[in-house]
Design an enzyme around this catalytic site. Structure first.
Site, PDB file in Angstrom:
ATOM      1  N   SER A  99       0.837  -1.205   0.140  1.00  0.00           N
ATOM      2  CA  SER A  99       0.071   0.145   0.049  1.00  0.00           C
ATOM      3  C   SER A  99       0.865   1.256   0.087  1.00  0.00           C
ATOM      4  CB  SER A  99      -0.789   0.197   1.427  1.00  0.00           C
ATOM      5  OG  SER A  99      -0.290   0.511   2.427  1.00  0.00           O
ATOM      6  N   ASP A 100       0.309   2.331  -0.357  1.00  0.00           N
ATOM      7  CA  ASP A 100       1.259   3.623  -0.159  1.00  0.00           C
ATOM      8  C   ASP A 100       0.860   4.153   1.462  1.00  0.00           C
ATOM      9  OD1 ASP A 100       2.223   5.909  -0.597  1.00  0.00           O
ATOM     10  OD2 ASP A 100       1.027   6.565  -2.239  1.00  0.00           O
ATOM     11  N   TYR A 101       1.769   5.015   1.601  1.00  0.00           N
ATOM     12  CA  TYR A 101       1.694   5.462   3.081  1.00  0.00           C
ATOM     13  C   TYR A 101       0.270   5.521   3.686  1.00  0.00           C
ATOM     14  CZ  TYR A 101       3.861   7.817   7.119  1.00  0.00           C
ATOM     15  OH  TYR A 101       4.338   8.131   8.378  1.00  0.00           O
TER      16      TYR A 101
END
Length: 223
Positions: A99-101
């Site tokens: 996932s992104d942050y």
């Protein structure tokens, strides 16, 4: 760039695993706003937006990052069509998806559910690593007990992460990229500093001070 990062052996200390981001259509969000909706026809998607991602994966990239935006109403981080049907089944991607942050927890704002619900949806959609949100870490055990996710899916994701660490040589030496001695002799060397300075100099853009706009008079300066 993928080949430059990864080289021919990921376990070498001068290589790093490439991560293709942000998958997908991150640049097509409405009004150019982060996390916003992306309304996209399949024709335009496949012909204009997806080819660069596919090229990077064909070059051997070991990981890919889900984007923040939704795609036709479903956030990429929990989009099974995107992460499983397209990425795994159509393209045959064998690496892991991250996932992104805080990408998992931010789906709460999309109205998808609470942290447990969005984490389960992300895992079932094909996400393997939850970066920072800690939804996988704190909720998957409960979701497993409730039958919301299954152990085979968890094991498949764990296997991909462990496989990546194995390829990177981290089981043999978890600190191979953190050598202070190597940093002294291979990173901040006079030759490297000289090259960095030359590269920086070549990126400079000279502006014409037309009508003597600069320096700004004191009242016009930003404070």
């Amino acid at each position: 760039m993928v080949q430059g990062y990864q080289g021919d052996n990921l376990s070498k200390n001068n290589t790093i695993m490439a991560c293709v981001k942000h998958f997908a259509l991150y640049g097509a969000a409405e009004s150019g706003r982060d996390y916003n909706t992306t309304d996209m026809s399949l024709n335009r998607m496949y012909n204009e937006y997806l080819p660069p991602y596919k090229a990077a994966l064909d070059a051997g990239a070991g990981s890919i990052m889900a984007s923040f935006n939704d795609i036709n109403g479903i956030p990429a981080t929990a989009n099974k069509w995107l992460l499983t049907d397209l990425l795994r089944k159509q393209w045959g991607f064998k690496g892991f998806v991250v996932s992104d942050y805080t990408g998992v927890s931010e789906m709460i704002e999309h109205g998808i559910g609470n942290l447990q619900q969005v984490s389960g949806r992300a895992l079932n959609a094909g996400l393997d690593m939850d970066m920072v949100s800690e939804g996988f870490l704190t909720t998957l055990k409960k979701s497993l007990a409730e039958g919301k996710v299954n152990i085979a899916t968890i094991n498949a994701s764990c296997r991909l992460i462990l496989e990546a660490k194995y390829k990177l040589g981290l089981f043999d030496d978890p600190y191979r990229y953190c050598s202070e001695e190597r940093a002294k002799t291979e990173i901040l060397t006079p030759a490297n500093l000289k090259l960095a300075r030359e590269a920086a100099a070549q990126t400079f853009v000279l502006l014409k001070n037309q009508n003597h706009t600069l320096p700004l008079k004191k009242p016009a300066q930003l404070r």
